[in-house]
Design a protein around this motif. Sequence first.
Motif, PDB file in Angstrom:
ATOM      1  N   GLY A  65       0.772  -1.188   0.260  1.00 57.32           N
ATOM      2  CA  GLY A  65       0.107   0.085   0.022  1.00 57.32           C
ATOM      3  C   GLY A  65       0.687   1.272   0.018  1.00 57.32           C
ATOM      4  O   GLY A  65       1.945   1.301   0.335  1.00 57.32           O
ATOM      5  N   TYR A  66       0.149   2.341  -0.495  1.00 52.30           N
ATOM      6  CA  TYR A  66       0.874   3.694  -0.452  1.00 52.30           C
ATOM      7  C   TYR A  66       0.042   4.456   0.783  1.00 52.30           C
ATOM      8  O   TYR A  66      -1.237   4.719   0.655  1.00 52.30           O
ATOM      9  N   VAL A  67       0.921   4.787   1.847  1.00 50.57           N
ATOM     10  CA  VAL A  67       0.155   5.385   3.012  1.00 50.57           C
ATOM     11  C   VAL A  67       0.780   6.679   3.115  1.00 50.57           C
ATOM     12  O   VAL A  67       1.711   7.135   3.032  1.00 50.57           O
ATOM     13  N   SER A  68      -0.382   7.673   3.106  1.00 50.28           N
ATOM     14  CA  SER A  68      -0.083   9.248   3.288  1.00 50.28           C
ATOM     15  C   SER A  68       0.862   9.370   4.628  1.00 50.28           C
ATOM     16  O   SER A  68       0.634   8.611   5.992  1.00 50.28           O
ATOM     17  N   LYS A  69       1.843  10.298   4.545  1.00 52.14           N
ATOM     18  CA  LYS A  69       2.564  10.661   5.671  1.00 52.14           C
ATOM     19  C   LYS A  69       2.227  11.930   6.286  1.00 52.14           C
ATOM     20  O   LYS A  69       1.782  12.964   5.655  1.00 52.14           O
ATOM     21  N   CYS A  70       2.286  11.967   7.588  1.00 52.17           N
ATOM     22  CA  CYS A  70       1.802  13.091   8.566  1.00 52.17           C
ATOM     23  C   CYS A  70       3.213  14.126   8.343  1.00 52.17           C
ATOM     24  O   CYS A  70       4.143  13.571   8.732  1.00 52.17           O
ATOM     25  N   SER A  71       2.786  15.323   8.440  1.00 49.06           N
ATOM     26  CA  SER A  71       3.822  16.361   8.573  1.00 49.06           C
ATOM     27  C   SER A  71       3.570  16.986  10.045  1.00 49.06           C
ATOM     28  O   SER A  71       2.656  16.779  10.683  1.00 49.06           O
ATOM     29  N   GLN A  72       4.328  17.974  10.539  1.00 50.46           N
ATOM     30  CA  GLN A  72       4.247  18.558  11.717  1.00 50.46           C
ATOM     31  C   GLN A  72       3.025  19.256  11.811  1.00 50.46           C
ATOM     32  O   GLN A  72       2.404  19.381  12.889  1.00 50.46           O
ATOM     33  N   GLU A  73       2.668  20.084  10.681  1.00 51.72           N
ATOM     34  CA  GLU A  73       1.321  20.699  10.742  1.00 51.72           C
ATOM     35  C   GLU A  73       0.191  20.047  10.871  1.00 51.72           C
ATOM     36  O   GLU A  73      -0.748  20.334  11.851  1.00 51.72           O
ATOM     37  N   LEU A  74       0.079  18.734  10.148  1.00 52.68           N
ATOM     38  CA  LEU A  74      -1.177  17.755  10.324  1.00 52.68           C
ATOM     39  C   LEU A  74      -0.874  17.058  11.823  1.00 52.68           C
ATOM     40  O   LEU A  74      -1.829  16.877  12.461  1.00 52.68           O
ATOM     41  N   ALA A  75       0.208  17.089  12.163  1.00 56.37           N
ATOM     42  CA  ALA A  75       0.351  16.242  13.622  1.00 56.37           C
ATOM     43  C   ALA A  75      -0.162  17.325  14.809  1.00 56.37           C
ATOM     44  O   ALA A  75      -0.818  16.941  15.767  1.00 56.37           O
ATOM     45  N   ILE A 234      -1.762   8.609  12.364  1.00 54.86           N
ATOM     46  CA  ILE A 234      -0.727   9.593  11.817  1.00 54.86           C
ATOM     47  C   ILE A 234       0.531   9.145  11.635  1.00 54.86           C
ATOM     48  O   ILE A 234       1.906   9.329  12.289  1.00 54.86           O
ATOM     49  N   PRO A 235       0.703   7.975  10.764  1.00 56.26           N
ATOM     50  CA  PRO A 235       1.890   7.539  10.436  1.00 56.26           C
ATOM     51  C   PRO A 235       2.944   8.709   9.929  1.00 56.26           C
ATOM     52  O   PRO A 235       2.325   9.610   8.959  1.00 56.26           O
ATOM     53  N   GLY A 236       4.191   8.509  10.080  1.00 52.33           N
ATOM     54  CA  GLY A 236       4.992   9.598   9.269  1.00 52.33           C
ATOM     55  C   GLY A 236       6.449   9.330   9.826  1.00 52.33           C
ATOM     56  O   GLY A 236       6.818   8.650  10.592  1.00 52.33           O
ATOM     57  N   SER A 237       7.415  10.326   9.459  1.00 56.70           N
ATOM     58  CA  SER A 237       8.818  10.284   9.861  1.00 56.70           C
ATOM     59  C   SER A 237       8.965  10.668  11.311  1.00 56.70           C
ATOM     60  O   SER A 237       8.416  11.624  11.818  1.00 56.70           O
ATOM     61  N   SER A 238       9.761   9.914  11.855  1.00 56.46           N
ATOM     62  CA  SER A 238      10.067  10.249  13.391  1.00 56.46           C
ATOM     63  C   SER A 238      10.795  11.597  13.365  1.00 56.46           C
ATOM     64  O   SER A 238      10.533  12.326  14.286  1.00 56.46           O
ATOM     65  N   ALA A 239      11.813  11.883  12.648  1.00 53.64           N
ATOM     66  CA  ALA A 239      12.245  12.742  12.296  1.00 53.64           C
ATOM     67  C   ALA A 239      11.722  14.229  12.260  1.00 53.64           C
ATOM     68  O   ALA A 239      11.754  15.223  12.855  1.00 53.64           O
ATOM     69  N   ASP A 240      10.762  14.004  11.261  1.00 55.20           N
ATOM     70  CA  ASP A 240       9.764  15.167  10.819  1.00 55.20           C
ATOM     71  C   ASP A 240       8.674  15.628  11.913  1.00 55.20           C
ATOM     72  O   ASP A 240       8.448  16.619  12.098  1.00 55.20           O
TER      73      ASP A 240
END
Length: 516
Positions: A65-75, A234-240
């Motif tokens: 699957g292709y899963v949307s990544k959460c940004s800081q703004e969305l977090a 909210i999947p996404g980058s740990s650093a982001d």
Amino acid sequence: MVVPYRHEPFTDFTVEENRKEYQDALDYVKGQLGQEYPLIINGEKVFTEDKTVSENPGNRSEIVGYVSKCSQELAEQAMQAADEAFKTWRKWDPAARANILFRASAMIRRRKHEFSAWLTYEAGKPWKEADADTAEAIDFLEYYARQILRLKNGVEINSRDGEHNRFDYIPLGVGVTISPWNFAFAIMAGTTVGPMVAGNTILLKPAKTTPVVAYKFMEVLLEAGLPKGVVNYIPGSSADMGDYLVDHPRTRFINFTGSKKVGLHIAERAAKVQEGQIWMKRMIAEMGGKDTMIVDNDADLELAAETIVYSAFGFSGQKCSACSRAVIHEDVYDEVLANVVAKTKELTVGPTYKDNSKFMGPVNDQEAFDKVLDYIEIGKKEGKLMAGGTGDDSEGYFIHPTVIADVDPKARIMQEEIFGPVVAFAKAKDFDELIDIANNTEYGLTGAVISNNREHIEQARQDFHVGNLYFNRGCTAAIVGYHPFGGFNMSGTDSKAGGPDYLLNFLQAKTTSDMY
């Protein structure tokens, strides 16, 4: 009255009907592969351009699957949604919160093979391991729902003439759940619903390689009646955005399962009080292990070999509880080692999504593949390679189960967590030395003793310093409510998932005194 808890039974795949049903589920899931998945914030789907690509580790060319990544703004939007939802969710009758889990568990039970099939595709799990993962997820929902019913009226304390006193538990606030890829359903679900049923709201950040099964779980929670904003996906980058949420002044706790390195990084950041923060953040962490099985010279040696092999190589050794160290009394060392090597060479390795013929599937991804092979090369220098030692990533990330003998107890492969199908053998002259070697790492998660000597068993009960100690069985496969799970030292914060006090990590006690 709280209905007694019984764990979800495992599927018997020797039964033809069960095998056919699982294959049908695999075929169904295969037809769903390659879809796009959104974030879920305040109950709403949010698609982003930036995507995580989830691949089948047994077939690198196949996209799960292709899963949307959460940004800081969305977090931040998710944080605000969770903060707002907490105002009402914390006041819900705990029995009503528990009912959502009961409904969700029933829904998952009806779709059990489907969820397991997602685990086979996304995590590379063999059928038996995927089935156990799904069963454990059901167990967590059922068990924690019952636990909150036991806690909802607080604990009786003393009152006296003219004064009535109460001791109640109230939820903390917004928590961040950071879940692992190895138990992509069970631990993800347990670390989400435990604090949630206690009245907290959750920001769920699943592992980057297994976000699809977490999305499927979110769909179930919402269908079961979970209000908007109580759990936000909210999947996404740990650093982001991961560090952003750990640092956030409105974060009340972090519920983490993963590596020691990442866990300590989170603990350090969580300890810093941010501007506007009015509490000390709690951290609940399970950070891995370097688990030892010891065998004395008064043991069932066939049992020893069987349990070492299963504990070391089940799910390719990708369990924090896996046996990565076998410490054997010198009198029986050669016999146990030879038997383990023989059994290891009989194990089959290959794609698990095709059929149920393989004992082991792939390791998690390219990073895991490279890391494990690097440790095998270290092991070849530190001991004697007896089985395995090779890998093939041309189609998927496959590594043969590996046994390395005659290793010094202080060697790197006896001290460092490998998280792959590698077991190192060392010998000891007596039971005291067996225990000393078992305790010589910075971890303290699981361990096992194979012995028919009752004096040795009782000594180990006191001196073997791990959170989960097993006698005459393997060191993996803890069952919710039966073997509360969690370890000491660098294995985490001693919290016991699936245990009677786990929900207390997400509650605070409040005393009220009423004069009359």
